[in-house]
Scaffold this motif. Structure first.
Motif, PDB file in Angstrom:
ATOM      1  N   ALA A  71       0.849  -1.136  -0.031  1.00 34.62           N
ATOM      2  CA  ALA A  71      -0.045  -0.101  -0.036  1.00 34.62           C
ATOM      3  C   ALA A  71       0.765   1.335   0.039  1.00 34.62           C
ATOM      4  O   ALA A  71       0.582   2.269  -0.647  1.00 34.62           O
ATOM      5  N   PHE A 121      -6.405   1.840  -0.535  1.00 37.68           N
ATOM      6  CA  PHE A 121      -6.321   0.661  -1.354  1.00 37.68           C
ATOM      7  C   PHE A 121      -7.092  -0.388  -0.702  1.00 37.68           C
ATOM      8  O   PHE A 121      -6.855  -0.987   0.128  1.00 37.68           O
ATOM      9  N   ASP A 122      -7.934  -0.964  -1.688  1.00 38.58           N
ATOM     10  CA  ASP A 122      -8.892  -2.105  -1.527  1.00 38.58           C
ATOM     11  C   ASP A 122      -8.412  -3.388  -1.973  1.00 38.58           C
ATOM     12  O   ASP A 122      -8.279  -3.812  -3.099  1.00 38.58           O
ATOM     13  N   PHE A 123      -7.941  -4.043  -0.939  1.00 37.72           N
ATOM     14  CA  PHE A 123      -7.288  -5.411  -1.403  1.00 37.72           C
ATOM     15  C   PHE A 123      -8.254  -6.572  -1.239  1.00 37.72           C
ATOM     16  O   PHE A 123      -8.967  -6.621  -0.277  1.00 37.72           O
ATOM     17  N   HIS A 124      -8.213  -7.650  -2.033  1.00 38.32           N
ATOM     18  CA  HIS A 124      -8.879  -8.950  -1.988  1.00 38.32           C
ATOM     19  C   HIS A 124      -7.995 -10.014  -2.280  1.00 38.32           C
ATOM     20  O   HIS A 124      -7.292 -10.032  -3.122  1.00 38.32           O
ATOM     21  N   TRP A 130      -2.993 -11.976  -3.375  1.00 37.23           N
ATOM     22  CA  TRP A 130      -3.699 -10.492  -2.949  1.00 37.23           C
ATOM     23  C   TRP A 130      -3.749  -9.708  -4.205  1.00 37.23           C
ATOM     24  O   TRP A 130      -2.514  -9.182  -4.741  1.00 37.23           O
ATOM     25  N   ILE A 132      -5.604  -5.700  -5.685  1.00 37.15           N
ATOM     26  CA  ILE A 132      -6.514  -4.377  -5.397  1.00 37.15           C
ATOM     27  C   ILE A 132      -7.510  -4.321  -6.520  1.00 37.15           C
ATOM     28  O   ILE A 132      -7.324  -4.549  -7.711  1.00 37.15           O
ATOM     29  N   SER A 133      -8.622  -3.941  -5.963  1.00 37.93           N
ATOM     30  CA  SER A 133      -9.850  -3.603  -7.008  1.00 37.93           C
ATOM     31  C   SER A 133      -9.895  -2.031  -7.386  1.00 37.93           C
ATOM     32  O   SER A 133     -10.276  -1.821  -8.720  1.00 37.93           O
ATOM     33  N   ALA A 135      -8.241   2.035  -5.961  1.00 35.61           N
ATOM     34  CA  ALA A 135      -7.787   3.091  -5.048  1.00 35.61           C
ATOM     35  C   ALA A 135      -8.766   4.016  -4.581  1.00 35.61           C
ATOM     36  O   ALA A 135      -9.379   4.618  -5.595  1.00 35.61           O
ATOM     37  N   LEU A 303      -3.111  -4.283  -9.739  1.00 34.12           N
ATOM     38  CA  LEU A 303      -4.435  -4.099 -10.190  1.00 34.12           C
ATOM     39  C   LEU A 303      -4.790  -4.941 -11.451  1.00 34.12           C
ATOM     40  O   LEU A 303      -4.101  -4.864 -12.401  1.00 34.12           O
ATOM     41  N   CYS A 379     -13.199  -7.722   1.720  1.00 30.00           N
ATOM     42  CA  CYS A 379     -12.321  -6.487   1.158  1.00 30.00           C
ATOM     43  C   CYS A 379     -11.667  -6.000   2.232  1.00 30.00           C
ATOM     44  O   CYS A 379     -12.308  -5.534   3.379  1.00 30.00           O
ATOM     45  N   GLY A 381      -9.627  -2.681   3.019  1.00 28.49           N
ATOM     46  CA  GLY A 381      -9.066  -1.402   2.470  1.00 28.49           C
ATOM     47  C   GLY A 381      -7.973  -0.977   3.497  1.00 28.49           C
ATOM     48  O   GLY A 381      -8.184  -0.675   4.642  1.00 28.49           O
TER      49      GLY A 381
END
Length: 417
Positions: A71, A121-124, A130, A132-133, A135, A303, A379, A381
Motif C-alpha cells: 500500500a 487501497f482495497d485489497f482482495h 492478493w 486490489i480492485s 484506490a 490492479l 475486502c 481497505g
C-alpha cells in the motif's frame, strides 16, 4: 469492485485470513450502541440487514506487513504519477473528468497547498493472490468502522490486535497542518448521512487535539484573497485548513460564484485531500500508464487489466466488468450475471453513449472466507496517511461485489504464527 467468476468451496478458502467466533448477543448489542452513540456510526443497519459483523476476521501479521508495504508503494507511485500527469494536460482528457474539472486541472496557475494526504487501497484475496480492485484517492471513508468499532472488538479478543488507527493518525496530521490556532472546516454534501458521519467522527477526534473543527458544506466557504473563511451561524472567520469529504467532481458542478476552483488552484489555505488526488481516483488512470515515464510496478502487479470499454469484449465476455470512471462505493460496478436483464441493457446503452466516462476491468476470482454467517467475500481497505500505512477498513459480502450494502467487520491481527 471486481468479482469472482464462480463460488469456491470452503476447503479452498485462504489460510491467511479467517473468522473468529461471534461475541454473545448482549455484548454485541452494547458494542453496537457504543458505535452509534460514541463513534458516529449512524447507519448500523441498511433496510433489514445489519451492517456491523458480530465477529472479526483475523489476518496473519506477516501478511499484513506485506500488504501494508505494498500500500505504501502504491501511494508513492500514485503521487509521482499525479505530479507527472499534472504537467501533461493532454493526458487529463483520457481520465473521464467533467469538463470544468478537466479544464481547471489543465491550467498553469499555482495549486492550492495540501493539508496532508490520505488514501485507501482495497485489497482482495484471489486465486492469483492478493490484488486490489481500486484506490480511493480522493475522499476515502470507513474511518468510524476502522478506528472505533475495530478497537472495541479488539478489547474482546485480547490475543489479537487492530492493524492501526487511521482516524487518530489522520487527525494528528491535520492538527500539525492547521497550526497553533487549529481552526478546521470539514466539508460534506447535505443529505448524505454516510458522509456526514465520517466528518462528525473525524471532527470529534480532532477536537481531542485542542483544535477547533467545524462541520459545513462547500457553499459556506468564502474565499478572500485566496484565504478560506467560514461563513456560518456557528462560526465566522478565517480557517487554518479545510478537509473536503466532498468528491472533486461534485465540486466542479457548483456555480462559479461559490469559488470552488480555490479548493484546487489559487488558494492559500491548505486543503485535504489536494487537487491532484482526483487523478488516481479515476478508474481510467491505468489508460495513461503507457504514456508515463513514472514507473508503476506495484500498480501493474496488483490492479487487474483495465481498458477503455471500446477496447474490451465486456458485452459478450463475462470475464470483464464495467464501471464509471468516478465510481464510488461500487455503485456503478456492472456485470451481466449479477444484474437484472433490464438493468444490464441500460448499462450497455450508457457505456456505448459515453464510453469515455466508463472503464472495463478484467474480473478476478475472489476466494471466499468461511465464517459463522457462511461464505463471505472480504475486502480489506488499507489506509496510508502521508505515505505510511495507518490501518484498515474491512467489509464482506455474500456475493463477490463489495458495495454500499456490504457488512463492516473488524480486521484484527494475529502475532502468534
Amino acid at each position: 469492485m471486481t468479482a469472482s467468476l464462480s463460488p469456491l468451496r470452503p476447503a479452498d478458502t485462504v489460510h491467511d485470513l479467517w473468522a473468529e467466533k461471534p461475541v454473545d448477543p448482549k455484548t454485541f448489542s452494547s458494542l453496537r450502541r457504543r458505535a452509534l452513540l460514541e463513534g458516529c456510526k449512524w447507519d448500523p443497519q441498511v433496510g433489514d440487514v445489519e451492517t456491523l459483523s458480530p465477529f472479526p476476521l483475523v489476518l496473519k501479521s506477516s501478511v499484513w506487513q506485506r500488504l501494508a508495504s505494498q500500500a505504501e508503494q502504491l501511494a508513492a507511485e500514485a503521487i509521482a504519477a499525479e505530479e507527472e500527469i499534472a504537467r501533461r494536460p493532454e493526458l487529463l482528457d483520457r481520465l473521464g473528468f467533467p469538463r470544468a474539472l478537466r479544464a481547471l486541472l489543465a491550467e498553469n496557475s499555482a495549486l492550492t497547498p495540501a493539508a496532508g494526504r490520505v488514501m485507501r487501497f482495497d485489497f482482495h484475496y484471489t486465486t492469483q493472490g492478493w490484488l486490489i480492485s481500486e484506490a480511493n484517492s480522493d475522499v476515502p471513508g470507513g474511518f468510524t468502522e476502522a478506528s472505533h468499532f475495530t478497537p472495541m472488538m479488539a478489547e474482546l479478543f485480547p490475543h489479537l490486535r487492530p492493524a492501526g488507527n487511521p482516524a487518530e493518525i489522520w487527525t494528528n496530521a491535520l492538527a500539525v497542518a492547521a497550526g497553533p490556532s487549529g481552526v478546521v472546516a470539514f466539508l460534506s454534501a447535505p443529505g448524505y448521512m454516510e458522509d456526514h458521519q465520517v466528518i462528525a467522527f473525524l471532527a470529534a477526534r480532532l477536537r481531542e487535539s485542542e483544535c477547533h473543527p467545524h462541520l459545513a458544506k462547500p457553499e459556506q466557504i468564502a474565499w478572500r484573497d485566496g484565504l478560506a473563511h467560514l461563513d456560518t451561524a456557528w462560526h465566522r472567520g478565517p480557517l487554518d485548513a479545510v478537509v473536503r469529504f466532498y468528491q472533486a467532481e461534485w465540486l466542479s458542478r457548483l456555480p462559479a460564484k461559490s469559488g470552488w476552483e480555490y479548493f484546487f488552484r489559487g488558494g492559500r489555505t491548505p486543503v485535504a485531500n489536494p487537487a491532484l488526488a482526483v487523478i488516481t481516483e479515476s478508474k481510467r488512470f491505468p489508460l495513461v500508464w503507457d504514456s508515463l515515464s513514472t514507473a508503476l510496478p506495484a500498480w501493474r502487479a496488483l490492479l487487474p487489466e483495465t481498458r477503455d470499454p471500446r477496447d474490451a469484449p465486456w458485452a459478450r465476455d463475462d470475464g470483464w466488468l464495467v464501471k464509471t470512471a468516478m465510481c464510488n462505493t461500487g455503485d456503478t460496478v456492472s456485470m451481466r450475471e449479477w444484474m437484472p436483464p433490464r438493468d444490464w441493457v441500460r448499462t450497455q446503452l450508457a457505456v456505448r453513449l459515453s464510453p469515455g466516462r466508463w472503464v472495463a476491468q478484467r474480473r478476478f476470482e475472489s476466494v471466499p472466507v468461511s465464517t459463522p454467517a457462511g461464505l463471505r467475500h472480504a475486502c480489506i481497505g488499507i489506509y496510508t496517511v502521508n505515505g505510511r500505512a495507518a490501518g484498515a477498513y474491512g467489509r464482506f459480502s455474500g456475493k463477490p461485489v463489495i458495495d454500499f450494502a456490504a457488512t463492516d467487520f473488524a480486521l484484527l491481527l494475529d502475532d502468534h504464527e
